[in-house]
Design a protein around this motif. Structure first.
Motif, short mmCIF file in Angstrom:
data_model
loop_
_atom_site.label_atom_id
_atom_site.label_comp_id
_atom_site.label_asym_id
_atom_site.label_seq_id
_atom_site.Cartn_x
_atom_site.Cartn_y
_atom_site.Cartn_z
N PRO A 95 72.68 71.34 -4.99
CA PRO A 95 73.94 70.69 -4.70
C PRO A 95 75.24 71.65 -4.19
CG PRO A 95 73.64 70.70 -7.10
CD PRO A 95 72.42 71.28 -6.55
N THR A 96 75.95 71.08 -3.58
CA THR A 96 77.25 72.00 -3.34
C THR A 96 78.47 71.21 -3.91
OG1 THR A 96 77.42 70.94 -1.12
CG2 THR A 96 76.16 72.96 -1.53
N GLY A 97 79.40 72.04 -4.09
CA GLY A 97 81.05 71.29 -4.49
C GLY A 97 81.54 72.35 -5.33
N GLY A 98 82.81 72.15 -5.54
CA GLY A 98 83.52 73.02 -6.41
C GLY A 98 84.07 74.31 -6.08
N ARG A 99 84.96 74.98 -6.84
CA ARG A 99 85.32 76.36 -6.44
C ARG A 99 84.48 77.34 -6.02
NH1 ARG A 99 90.79 76.31 -7.80
NH2 ARG A 99 91.61 74.60 -9.09
N THR A 100 84.66 78.66 -5.82
CA THR A 100 83.93 79.70 -5.24
C THR A 100 84.01 80.86 -5.97
OG1 THR A 100 84.49 78.78 -3.07
CG2 THR A 100 83.41 80.74 -2.92
N ILE A 153 70.20 83.48 -7.25
CA ILE A 153 71.54 83.11 -7.69
C ILE A 153 72.31 82.30 -7.01
CG2 ILE A 153 73.38 84.05 -8.99
CD1 ILE A 153 71.83 86.62 -9.35
N THR A 154 72.64 81.19 -7.83
CA THR A 154 74.14 80.40 -6.95
C THR A 154 75.06 80.38 -7.62
OG1 THR A 154 73.19 78.53 -8.01
CG2 THR A 154 71.99 78.82 -6.16
N PHE A 155 76.32 80.25 -7.03
CA PHE A 155 77.64 80.26 -7.66
C PHE A 155 78.29 79.25 -6.95
CE2 PHE A 155 77.96 83.30 -4.31
CZ PHE A 155 78.83 83.06 -3.68
N ARG A 156 78.96 78.57 -7.89
CA ARG A 156 79.86 77.33 -7.80
C ARG A 156 80.88 76.64 -8.87
NH1 ARG A 156 77.25 72.58 -9.42
NH2 ARG A 156 78.54 71.13 -7.93
N GLY A 157 81.85 76.22 -8.57
CA GLY A 157 82.68 75.60 -9.92
C GLY A 157 82.90 76.75 -10.67
N SER A 174 83.35 74.82 -0.30
CA SER A 174 83.51 75.44 1.23
C SER A 174 82.48 75.59 2.16
CB SER A 174 84.06 76.92 1.14
OG SER A 174 83.37 77.72 0.74
N MET A 175 81.09 75.24 1.34
CA MET A 175 80.08 75.40 2.00
C MET A 175 79.26 73.76 2.27
SD MET A 175 78.97 78.63 2.55
CE MET A 175 77.42 78.92 2.60
N ALA A 176 80.00 72.90 1.90
CA ALA A 176 79.49 71.50 1.62
C ALA A 176 79.30 70.87 2.86
CB ALA A 176 80.32 70.95 0.76
N ALA A 177 79.95 71.11 4.05
CA ALA A 177 79.51 70.30 5.38
C ALA A 177 78.14 70.00 5.55
CB ALA A 177 80.33 70.90 6.54
N ARG A 178 77.67 68.94 5.73
CA ARG A 178 76.15 68.62 5.84
C ARG A 178 75.54 69.35 7.02
NH1 ARG A 178 74.90 64.46 2.46
NH2 ARG A 178 72.81 64.29 3.85
N GLN A 179 76.14 69.48 8.04
CA GLN A 179 75.28 70.27 9.30
C GLN A 179 75.46 71.64 8.83
OE1 GLN A 179 77.36 69.26 12.87
NE2 GLN A 179 76.20 67.10 13.08
N ARG A 180 76.42 72.11 8.19
CA ARG A 180 76.53 73.50 7.99
C ARG A 180 75.68 73.80 6.80
NH1 ARG A 180 81.98 76.31 5.50
NH2 ARG A 180 81.43 78.53 5.69
N MET A 181 75.62 73.33 5.93
CA MET A 181 74.64 73.42 4.61
C MET A 181 73.19 73.28 5.00
SD MET A 181 75.13 74.61 1.84
CE MET A 181 73.98 75.36 0.53
N THR A 182 72.78 72.59 5.96
CA THR A 182 71.63 72.41 6.71
C THR A 182 70.93 73.47 7.33
OG1 THR A 182 71.66 69.99 6.81
CG2 THR A 182 70.03 71.02 8.29
N ALA A 183 72.02 74.11 8.20
CA ALA A 183 71.82 75.42 8.70
C ALA A 183 71.69 76.70 7.90
CB ALA A 183 72.93 75.69 10.07
N VAL A 184 72.48 76.51 6.90
CA VAL A 184 72.45 77.85 5.98
C VAL A 184 71.11 77.66 4.98
CG1 VAL A 184 73.29 78.40 3.73
CG2 VAL A 184 74.98 78.01 5.55
N LYS A 185 70.80 76.42 4.73
CA LYS A 185 69.50 76.19 3.86
C LYS A 185 68.30 76.63 4.71
CE LYS A 185 70.34 73.08 0.33
NZ LYS A 185 69.97 71.76 -0.49
N GLY A 186 68.41 76.25 6.13
CA GLY A 186 67.45 76.63 6.97
C GLY A 186 67.21 78.26 7.31
#
Length: 722
Positions: free
Chosen positions: A582-587, A554-558, A523-535
Motif C-alpha cells: 500500500p501507499t500513503g503518508g509522509r516520506t 525495504i519500504t518506507f512510508r509514514g 507522493s507515490m500514491a497516484a494510481r497510474q504512477r504507482m502501477t508504472a513504478v511497481k512494473g
C-alpha cells in the motif's frame, strides 16, 4: 546420530510424495522426483528411508563403478569384467552437499601424478558412487547452475563424461535422482525443472490428530531407534517385496494406443514445451500399472501420471506457481477416452394406439378436462384472491407509507494517522538494462557482475591454492623450463617439481545481493504512477531471478521504514510483497536509507563475498522532519562511504521536475535512471558500474558513454516530437 534409518512405512501422510518415490524405485527411467515443500515436513527423512527399500544389487568385485556382472559397462574405466567374481550389496544412497564442486561430482584426475609419473590416475566422483543407487540433493535450488546441469545431463543420458587436459573418461551413471527444495528460498529455472521427471508439492498436515501421531512416532524413534524400526520391520519387508514384484512386472505392461492418445492429448492441451513431458507421462503411467499389479495402462493411470509430471512444466514466467487445472484435465481425458462398445438394444413394444392407461385422454397427458382433478382448466386460485384484478394490497405491520424512517446511527471510525491508498497492480514486466558492481568479486556464481569462478574464460595463472584442480599447462611449462639443466634432465621427459605447477584463474559472473529501497509514501500514491513504478520493480525482480541474485526489499512510508522482505533467493515472495504494497503518508527517506545500511552490514557479516547492489526507488522527496532532506543526504553519504554500489530509479513525473532524485544519486555516488531509461530496448548499450577498483573499494555505477549518448539522443528526439 543413529545409523538406523527412520522406516519409510512409519511416515504419516504425504501420499503423493510416497507414490512419486515408489514409482521411481519401480522404474528409474521415470527421471527422478523433485519434492517442493515448506521446512520441517520430513522431505529428507522420507528420501533417506527409501534407500532401505531398494533391492540389493550384484556388483563386480573390485569395480569402483558398481558394474553389473550380468551386463558390465564396456567403457568402464576399471576395464572389462568378463568372468570376474561378484558379490551383492545394498543400493547406495549418495547425498550431495550444497557447496559441492564440479570435480567432486564427476571425479577428477590426479594431475600431479599424471605429469610427474606419466600415469592416468582417475579418482571417481559422486556420480560413480550413485550408479544403480539413489542420488539425493537437498536444497537443489541452492546449487550452482552449472552443477545442476551436470547432474541432470548425467541423469538423462545415464552416463558421465570427463574431458580434461586431453584425458577422456566415461562411465555409466544411472541412478534415482531425488531433489528437495523449499520454494521460499528460491525457485529452479524452468529449464531445470523440466529435467526432473515428477514433482510433488507437500505441506505439513493441519489436523491435530495427525500432527500428534507424527510427534509421537518421532519421539519414540529418538528414544530407541532399533526398537522403533523393529515395529515396522514386517511392513518394510512387504513394501520392499512389492517394489521387486513391480519391477519384474514392468516389462510386461502394455501401453495401449488409446492410453497413448490420452497422454499426448493432455500434453498438447496444456501446451507443455517439447516432448519430454509425453515420454515421462508414458513411463509414469506404465510404472503406475505395474505398481497396481496390472499389465495394461488404464485412464486412471494416465490421470495420476499427469498430476505428477505436468505441474512444474506449466510455468511460463518466474512468478508462476506450478499447478494444473484438474477440470481441464478431466475434460481432455474424457474427450479422448476410448469409446465403449455399444450393446445391442431390444426393439421396444408398440405403444397402445388408444392412448394411455384408463382414465387418460388420447394424448395421455392427464384427465380429459385438463385439470389435475377434472374440475377446471387451470390451477385453483389462491386464497385471498379478491377478483380478476389480482390479489389485494399487502398488509404489513410497519409504518404508513408517508411515515419517515427512523435515522440510523453512523458508526464512528478512529482517525487515521495517515491516509492510505489501497494497493494497485503492477504494470507488465519488461527486459531491463544490466546493472553490475564494479571490480572482480569472489561471490557465488551467477550472471551479473565479474568474478573469479569455477567456470568461465581463463584470464591468468597462479600457484595452486590447495589441491590442484585446473592445470594451466603453458604456465607450468614456463615455470619448469629454466630449471631443467639444474635438475639434471637427461632425456626428452620434462623434470617437474611440485612448485612448478600453475592453476588457471577463470573469470565469469557472480550473483549479487540486490536490495530494493522503495518509496511507498503519499507522493507515490497516484494510481497510474504507482502501477508504472511497481512494473519497473517487478522487471528488476525478474532480472534478478534470471541472474540468480539474492534480493531484499525495504519500504518506507509514514513514520519509518520496514524490512518487507529479508534477503532471500525467492523472487516470487518479493513479487507477492510488491503486489500487496500500500501507499500513503509522509516520506521518511532517511529512515529507508539507514535501514538499508543496517541490512547490508548484517549481510556482509553473513556472506562477505556476496557484493551488494542498492536500488533506491523514489522521487527524491523527503518529509516528516524539519531537516528531513539533510538527514537523507547524510544517510546517503554513509552508504557511499561504505562503497555500496547504488542505482537510483527516478520516479518523478509531471511537467515540472525538481531533480531531487538526481541530487540523491550524487550523494550516493550512484547512477540515476528514469522509468523510461530503465528499458533495455531504449538504450544502445548496457549500464555498467565504474570507478571503485576492487572488491572492497569505492563503487559508483555510472552509465557508459555510448549509453549516455543514446539516452541523450532519445531525450532530444522526445523534446522535438513534443
Amino acid at each position: 546420530m543413529s545409523d538406523v534409518r527412520y522406516p519409510f512405512t512409519a511416515i504419516v501422510g504425504m501420499a503423493d510424495l510416497r507414490l512419486g518415490l515408489l514409482l521411481n524405485a519401480v522404474s528409474p527411467a521415470v527421471g527422478g522426483v523433485l519434492v517442493r515443500g515448506e521446512k520441517g515436513t520430513a522431505k529428507s527423512t522420507m528420501v533417506r528411508a527409501l534407500a532401505g527399500l531398494l533391492p540389493s544389487i550384484a556388483t563386480v568385485d573390485g569395480c569402483r563403478f558398481a558394474c553389473d556382472p550380468a551386463g558390465p559397462d564396456p567403457q568402464c574405466p576399471d576395464g572389462a569384467h568378463d568372468g570376474g567374481a561378484s558379490s551383492r550389496r545394498p543400493a547406495e544412497l549418495v547425498e550431495l552437499p550444497v557447496g559441492v564442486s564440479e570435480d567432486r561430482i564427476v571425479g577428477s584426475l590426479d594431475l600431479e601424478r599424471a605429469l610427474s609419473e606419466g600415469v592416468k590416475a582417475y579418482e571417481p566422483g559422486l556420480l560413480a558412487r550413485a550408479h544403480r543407487g539413489v542420488l539425493y540433493i537437498d536444497e537443489v535450488n541452492l546449487l550452482q547452475d552449472h552443477v545442476v546441469d551436470l547432474l541432470l545431463d548425467a541423469a538423462a543420458m545415464g552416463r558421465s563424461y570427463v574431458e580434461r587436459e586431453g584425458v577422456s573418461v566415461r562411465h555409466a551413471a544411472r541412478f534415482l535422482l531425488v531433489g528437495t527444495m523449499n520454494p521460499e528460498e528460491g525457485e529452479l529455472r524452468p529449464q531445470l525443472l523440466d529435467r526432473f521427471g515428477l514433482t510433488v508439492e507437500i505441506a505439513a498436515t493441519r489436523e491435530p490428530v495427525e500432527r500428534a501421531e507424527v510427534v509421537r512416532r518421532r519421539l519414540s524413534y529418538d528414544a530407541d531407534p532399533a526398537a522403533f524400526a523393529d515395529r515396522f520391520a514386517a511392513e518394510e519387508r512387504a513394501l520392499a517385496e512389492r517394489i521387486t514384484a513391480a519391477r519384474e512386472l514392468l516389462p510386461r505392461v502394455e501401453l495401449t494406443d488409446a492410453a497413448l492418445r490420452q497422454i499426448t492429448a493432455v500434453c498438447a492441451a496444456f501446451e507443455v514445451d517439447g516432448l519430454r513431458a509425453d515420454i515421462v507421462m508414458a513411463r509414469t503411467a506404465v510404472a503406475l500399472a505395474a505398481w497396481a499389479g496390472r499389465t495394461e495402462v488404464l485412464a486412471e493411470d494416465v490421470r495420476k501420471a499427469a498430476e505428477l509430471a505436468l505441474p512444474h512444466r506449466r510455468r511460463r514466467n518466474p512468478f508462476d506457481a506450478p499447478g494444473l487445472d484438474e477440470e481441464q484435465l478431466d475434460r481432455v481425458l474424457e474427450e479422448h477416452a476410448e469409446p465403449e462398445p455399444e450393446e445391442p438394444q431390444e426393439p421396444e413394444e408398440d405403444p397402445d394406439p388408444e392412448g394411455g392407461p384408463e382414465g387418460e385422454g388420447p394424448e395421455g397427458d392427464g384427465p380429459p378436462d385438463g385439470g389435475p382433478d377434472g374440475g377446471g382448466g387451470g390451477a385453483p386460485e389462491p386464497s385471498g384472491q379478491d377478483g380478476p384484478d389480482g390479489p389485494p394490497a399487502e398488509v404489513t405491520d410497519g409504518p404508513a407509507p408517508d411515515d419517515s424512517p427512523a435515522p440510523q446511527p453512523v458508526p464512528l471510525q478512529p482517525p487515521s494517522p495517515a491516509r492510505e491508498t489501497a494497493p494497485v497492480a503492477a504494470g507488465d514486466p519488461y527486459r531491463t538494462r544490466l546493472f553490475a558492481v564494479d571490480g572482480t568479486g569472489r561471490g557465488a556464481q551467477g550472471r551479473r557482475s565479474p568474478a573469479e569462478t569455477d567456470s568461465g574464460h581463463t584470464i591468468r595463472a597462479r600457484r595452486p591454492r590447495g589441491r590442484l584442480a585446473r592445470l594451466h599447462l603453458s604456465a607450468t611449462l614456463r615455470a619448469a623450463a629454466p630449471h631443467q639443466l639444474a635438475r639434471g634432465r637427461s632425456s626428452r621427459a620434462l623434470v617437474l617439481h611440485k612448485d612448478d605447477f600453475r592453476e588457471q584463474v577463470r573469470q565469469g559472473r557472480e550473483s549479487n545481493l540486490v536490495l530494493f529501497v522503495v518509496d511507498a509514501s503519499g507522493s507515490m500514491a497516484a494510481r497510474q504512477r504507482m502501477t508504472a513504478v511497481k512494473g519497473a520493480v517487478l522487471s528488476l525482480l525478474m532480472d534478478a531471478y534470471q541472474r540468480r541474485d539474492k534480493i531484499g526489499m525495504i519500504t518506507f512510508r509514514g513514520a519509518g521504514a520496514e524490512l518487507a522482505l529479508p534477503p532471500t533467493s525467492s523472487v516470487e515472495v518479493g513479487a507477492a510483497r510488491l503486489e500487496s504494497l500500500p501507499t500513503g503518508g509522509r516520506t521518511p527517506l532517511a529512515a529507508g536509507l539507514l535501514r538499508a545500511h543496517e541490512v547490508l552490514r548484517v549481510e556482509r557479516l553473513r556472506d562477505p563475498d556476496r557484493r551488494p547492489l542498492l536500488v533506491v526507488v523514489t522521487d527524491g522527496r523527503a518529509t516528516g522532519a524539519r531537516d528531513a532532506v539533510a538527514q537523507s543526504h547524510r544517510a546517503a553519504g554513509l552508504l557511499a562511504g561504505q562503497g555500496v554500489a547504488s542505482v537510483v530509479l527516478d520516479c518523478e513525473s509531471g511537467p515540472v521536475r525538481l531533480g531531487l532524485a538526481r541530487t540523491l544519486a550524487d550523494r550516493l555516488r550512484a547512477t540515476a535512471v528514469t522509468l523510461d531509461e530503465l528499458r533495455a530496448d531504449g538504450v544502445a548499450s548496457l549500464v555498467r558500474d565504474s570507478r571503485g577498483g576492487g572488491h572492497r573499494g569505492e563503487h559508483r555505477p555510472t552509465v557508459s558513454a555510448s549509453a549516455s549518448a543514446s539516452a541523450s539522443a532519445s531525450a532530444s528526439a522526445s523534446r522535438k516530437a513534443a
